[in-house]
Design a protein around this motif. Structure first.
Motif, PDB file in Angstrom:
ATOM      1  N   LYS A  55      36.608  37.473  38.216  1.00 33.66           N
ATOM      2  CA  LYS A  55      37.314  37.569  37.071  1.00 33.66           C
ATOM      3  C   LYS A  55      38.757  36.448  37.343  1.00 33.66           C
ATOM      4  N   VAL A  56      39.202  36.326  38.825  1.00 25.80           N
ATOM      5  CA  VAL A  56      40.219  35.459  39.282  1.00 25.80           C
ATOM      6  C   VAL A  56      39.468  33.925  38.995  1.00 25.80           C
ATOM      7  N   PHE A  57      37.944  33.862  39.650  1.00 24.82           N
ATOM      8  CA  PHE A  57      37.443  32.614  39.555  1.00 24.82           C
ATOM      9  C   PHE A  57      37.224  32.074  38.232  1.00 24.82           C
ATOM     10  N   MET A  58      36.945  33.105  37.062  1.00 29.29           N
ATOM     11  CA  MET A  58      36.758  32.640  35.898  1.00 29.29           C
ATOM     12  C   MET A  58      37.925  32.269  35.160  1.00 29.29           C
TER      13      MET A  58
END
Length: 186
Positions: free
Chosen positions: A5-8
């Motif tokens: 989620k953080v990466f996206m």
């Protein structure tokens, strides 16, 4: 899952920033290309026909042009982005009159019109007397009026000459180069 989620989120943010920058540079950052030396040469030759360009050098976004005509040597500055002549400076005047003016023998008084309340010519411009001398060489007669004016962004002297009882001539003279721009008869 949390890392994904953080990466996206980071990826979407970077994509938005890069997209915004690309849109700005494509549509809103309108930088005009600099004029070429040929375009600058053509501009100067069209504005000051009869003049010889002795030097043309690009300095950043401006061009420094030296030209010569029978009135003297001039330094011009041309804006490379807008292709406009931003300054014209007399460097060396040729044949400056110093009391040896020739006056026509048929006009002993040589009446000159009263000076109108107009702006004074810059130091690099022709004087009123030099403009009158050029006009008299072109059209012999009596000067009725002379005004320093501006035509199409160029400072000009408008000289009205009375040739005889029935005809008049109006001569437009480039106030920097002494070139006769137009001659009209009434």
């Amino acid at each position: 899952m949390k890392n994904k989620k953080v990466f996206m989120t980071l990826f979407a943010g970077a994509f938005l920033v890069l997209s915004g920058a690309a849109i700005y540079y494509l549509f809103f950052n309108k930088t005009e290309a600099l004029a070429t030396e040929t375009e600058v040469r053509d501009l100067v030759e069209s504005q000051y026909s009869g003049s010889i360009i002795t030097s043309l050098e690009q300095k950043d976004e401006f061009y420094e042009v030296y030209m010569e005509n029978d009135m003297g040597e001039y330094e011009l500055t041309v804006d490379g982005r807008t292709s406009e002549i931003t300054s014209l400076k007399l460097v060396n005047r040729k044949g400056a009159t110093g009391g040896g003016e020739q006056k026509p023998t048929d006009d002993p008084v040589d009446e000159q019109p009263e000076e109108p309340a107009t702006e004074e010519p810059a130091a690099s411009m022709l004087t009123r007397e030099e403009a009158i001398e050029i006009a008299k060489r072109e059209v012999p007669g009596r000067v009725e009026d002379i005004e320093l004016d501006e035509e199409d962004g160029i400072k000009v002297y408008e000289v009205e000459m009375e040739v005889d009882d029935e005809s008049e001539a109006t001569i437009l003279i480039n106030a920097y180069t002494g070139e006769i721009l137009s001659l009209t008869w009434d």
